[in-house]
Design a protein around this motif. Sequence first.
Motif, PDB file in Angstrom:
ATOM      1  N   ASP A  90      10.273  13.857  -2.402  1.00  0.00           N
ATOM      2  CA  ASP A  90      11.730  14.018  -2.413  1.00  0.00           C
ATOM      3  C   ASP A  90      12.166  15.326  -3.064  1.00  0.00           C
ATOM      4  O   ASP A  90      13.265  15.806  -2.815  1.00  0.00           O
ATOM      5  CB  ASP A  90      12.417  12.810  -3.050  1.00  0.00           C
ATOM      6  CG  ASP A  90      12.379  12.804  -4.571  1.00  0.00           C
ATOM      7  OD1 ASP A  90      11.620  13.592  -5.167  1.00  0.00           O
ATOM      8  OD2 ASP A  90      13.105  11.994  -5.172  1.00  0.00           O
ATOM      9  N   TYR A 104      24.477  11.936   4.324  1.00  0.00           N
ATOM     10  CA  TYR A 104      23.801  13.195   4.668  1.00  0.00           C
ATOM     11  C   TYR A 104      24.838  14.311   4.744  1.00  0.00           C
ATOM     12  O   TYR A 104      25.815  14.229   5.492  1.00  0.00           O
ATOM     13  CB  TYR A 104      23.070  13.047   6.008  1.00  0.00           C
ATOM     14  CG  TYR A 104      22.205  14.240   6.356  1.00  0.00           C
ATOM     15  CD1 TYR A 104      20.870  14.287   5.971  1.00  0.00           C
ATOM     16  CD2 TYR A 104      22.726  15.322   7.051  1.00  0.00           C
ATOM     17  CE1 TYR A 104      20.079  15.382   6.266  1.00  0.00           C
ATOM     18  CE2 TYR A 104      21.943  16.424   7.355  1.00  0.00           C
ATOM     19  CZ  TYR A 104      20.617  16.446   6.962  1.00  0.00           C
ATOM     20  OH  TYR A 104      19.838  17.541   7.263  1.00  0.00           O
ATOM     21  N   ARG A 163      13.255  16.532  -5.856  1.00  0.00           N
ATOM     22  CA  ARG A 163      14.404  16.774  -6.734  1.00  0.00           C
ATOM     23  C   ARG A 163      14.032  17.495  -8.031  1.00  0.00           C
ATOM     24  O   ARG A 163      14.916  17.928  -8.781  1.00  0.00           O
ATOM     25  CB  ARG A 163      15.111  15.456  -7.046  1.00  0.00           C
ATOM     26  CG  ARG A 163      14.332  14.505  -7.906  1.00  0.00           C
ATOM     27  CD  ARG A 163      15.042  13.165  -8.039  1.00  0.00           C
ATOM     28  NE  ARG A 163      15.037  12.439  -6.780  1.00  0.00           N
ATOM     29  CZ  ARG A 163      15.629  11.246  -6.623  1.00  0.00           C
ATOM     30  NH1 ARG A 163      16.266  10.691  -7.629  1.00  0.00           N
ATOM     31  NH2 ARG A 163      15.572  10.630  -5.456  1.00  0.00           N
ATOM     32  N   THR A 166       5.732  11.795  -4.661  1.00  0.00           N
ATOM     33  CA  THR A 166       6.873  11.662  -3.769  1.00  0.00           C
ATOM     34  C   THR A 166       7.287  13.054  -3.308  1.00  0.00           C
ATOM     35  O   THR A 166       7.271  14.004  -4.100  1.00  0.00           O
ATOM     36  CB  THR A 166       8.062  10.963  -4.441  1.00  0.00           C
ATOM     37  OG1 THR A 166       9.204  11.065  -3.571  1.00  0.00           O
ATOM     38  CG2 THR A 166       8.407  11.585  -5.779  1.00  0.00           C
ATOM     39  N   ALA A 212      20.606  13.996   1.730  1.00  0.00           N
ATOM     40  CA  ALA A 212      21.100  12.617   1.817  1.00  0.00           C
ATOM     41  C   ALA A 212      21.100  11.911   0.468  1.00  0.00           C
ATOM     42  O   ALA A 212      21.357  10.706   0.402  1.00  0.00           O
ATOM     43  CB  ALA A 212      20.246  11.833   2.807  1.00  0.00           C
ATOM     44  N   SER A 213      20.842  12.631  -0.617  1.00  0.00           N
ATOM     45  CA  SER A 213      20.656  11.988  -1.925  1.00  0.00           C
ATOM     46  C   SER A 213      21.925  11.346  -2.466  1.00  0.00           C
ATOM     47  O   SER A 213      21.861  10.463  -3.327  1.00  0.00           O
ATOM     48  CB  SER A 213      20.095  12.999  -2.939  1.00  0.00           C
ATOM     49  OG  SER A 213      20.990  14.099  -3.098  1.00  0.00           O
ATOM     50  N   SER A 214      23.098  11.748  -1.983  1.00  0.00           N
ATOM     51  CA  SER A 214      24.351  11.135  -2.431  1.00  0.00           C
ATOM     52  C   SER A 214      24.618   9.811  -1.729  1.00  0.00           C
ATOM     53  O   SER A 214      25.554   9.103  -2.084  1.00  0.00           O
ATOM     54  CB  SER A 214      25.520  12.092  -2.159  1.00  0.00           C
ATOM     55  OG  SER A 214      25.728  12.227  -0.756  1.00  0.00           O
ATOM     56  N   ALA A 228      15.800  15.088   2.535  1.00  0.00           N
ATOM     57  CA  ALA A 228      16.008  13.978   1.607  1.00  0.00           C
ATOM     58  C   ALA A 228      17.086  14.331   0.588  1.00  0.00           C
ATOM     59  O   ALA A 228      17.949  13.496   0.265  1.00  0.00           O
ATOM     60  CB  ALA A 228      14.699  13.633   0.897  1.00  0.00           C
ATOM     61  N   TYR A 229      17.056  15.565   0.097  1.00  0.00           N
ATOM     62  CA  TYR A 229      18.061  15.994  -0.880  1.00  0.00           C
ATOM     63  C   TYR A 229      19.454  16.006  -0.260  1.00  0.00           C
ATOM     64  O   TYR A 229      20.442  15.657  -0.907  1.00  0.00           O
ATOM     65  CB  TYR A 229      17.701  17.376  -1.414  1.00  0.00           C
ATOM     66  CG  TYR A 229      18.499  17.799  -2.618  1.00  0.00           C
ATOM     67  CD1 TYR A 229      18.162  17.338  -3.887  1.00  0.00           C
ATOM     68  CD2 TYR A 229      19.607  18.634  -2.489  1.00  0.00           C
ATOM     69  CE1 TYR A 229      18.897  17.704  -5.008  1.00  0.00           C
ATOM     70  CE2 TYR A 229      20.353  19.008  -3.602  1.00  0.00           C
ATOM     71  CZ  TYR A 229      19.992  18.540  -4.854  1.00  0.00           C
ATOM     72  OH  TYR A 229      20.736  18.890  -5.956  1.00  0.00           O
ATOM     73  N   ALA A 236      11.622  17.470   1.841  1.00  0.00           N
ATOM     74  CA  ALA A 236      12.354  17.512   0.575  1.00  0.00           C
ATOM     75  C   ALA A 236      13.807  17.932   0.786  1.00  0.00           C
ATOM     76  O   ALA A 236      14.728  17.361   0.197  1.00  0.00           O
ATOM     77  CB  ALA A 236      11.665  18.464  -0.398  1.00  0.00           C
TER      78      ALA A 236
END
Length: 425
Positions: free
Chosen positions: A207, A291, A209, A205, A286-288, A283-284, A280
């Motif tokens: 993403d 965005y 994190r 992935t 918007a991780s909560s 995506a981070y 990455a």
Amino acid sequence: MTKKFWQLTPAERQALLVDQGFLSVDQAQFWSAQQPLPETVLTGLSENVIGQISLPVGVVPGVVIAGTPRTIPLATEEPSVVAAINHGFKMLDQGRDLTIIANAHALTGQIALQNVSAYAAQELQGNLSRLMAIGYAAHPTLKSHGGRIERITVGAGAGDDSLQLLVTVTPGEAMGANIMNDILEAVAPAAAEVTGGAVLFAVLTNDGRDSVTQVQAALPLANLQTPRQSGRTVGQRIAAIADWAQQDSRRAVTHNKGIMNGVAALALATGNDTRAVNAAAHAYAASSGTYRGLSTWHVQDDTLVGTITLPIPVGTVGGATKVLPSAQQALTLLGRPTVLQLQAIAASVGLAANLAALHALVTDGIQRGHMRLQYGSLAVRVGATAAEIAPLAAQLAAAGRPSEALAQQLLAQLRAKEKYHGHRD
């Protein structure tokens, strides 16, 4: 009068970096006389090749990150990026106002299984050690290169009869995509056998994190002052616009694009995967579930404090970092950083770019500095020679609202004047 770095010619900059010990004579020669990539390299990197393109590589010299002097190479076609990052680092005392808060380098891959039995998760839990051994067998040199399989966990899938394995790997100095996919494709069939299911996919992935870097800035408000605004006023306005990016996605995406101007330019210069780096980061952001901006700023007493937190999936070995001669030279110019050091440098560059952009927005506006540098690009577009770019750009700046037609007219006048003086001489 001594010229500033930006006023030097490329050859003069190379000579200065040689004098300062950041470049050897051979390395300076590489940058001054780069040759086209040979066909073997081109066809090894891409398919259906018909040629290649070139981009400028600019540097930000004299930066100190975590106590180590760095000259930072940036590959970008946008004129204002290098200048903005240079300005940002000047406000940050050339990087001395930065602190590395957190830094990790790992990545995760997914194995998705369908049509599994009711006891599949329990069966997988009992076989994790065997699956990990299969993973190591797929990459037997992983440990010798400083990497390891950190963990394999069982998670829910996208349906009632599905589940997934999450495999997390620290890949040493590599970015790790190929390492990860080798491991996943070896483990997947064994996992399917254990569960009685079928493999839907096995791939990393992006993403990011697991490769999160956090850098903090703490700079005196006095560093921000302009002839028309106090440092405190500028600092408060920077904090306000950064807070806006935490609440409004329209502002946040532009806030983050400014950060990635620097991060992606460094990634490109060092032969890293700019698509993975950008994917990455966004995506981070918007991780909560909303965005948001990747950095925050606030005023604390007489100090502006900024923090940037983002994943930076890069490497210093493998892939294009090894194949591209320019990537090797860029890493050498940086002082051969470790992968964690490269992540910290990239995050610092992103924060410096962000500070410069926000400072411009809340003071003179973004266009003043941006367009001043675009005049040189306009001069090139109308055919100005290297010697003609600076005087033509100065005339375009004085014109207020330049156009390509005006640039062509001014260039003709400049050449007529040069021709007249040439005849007189």
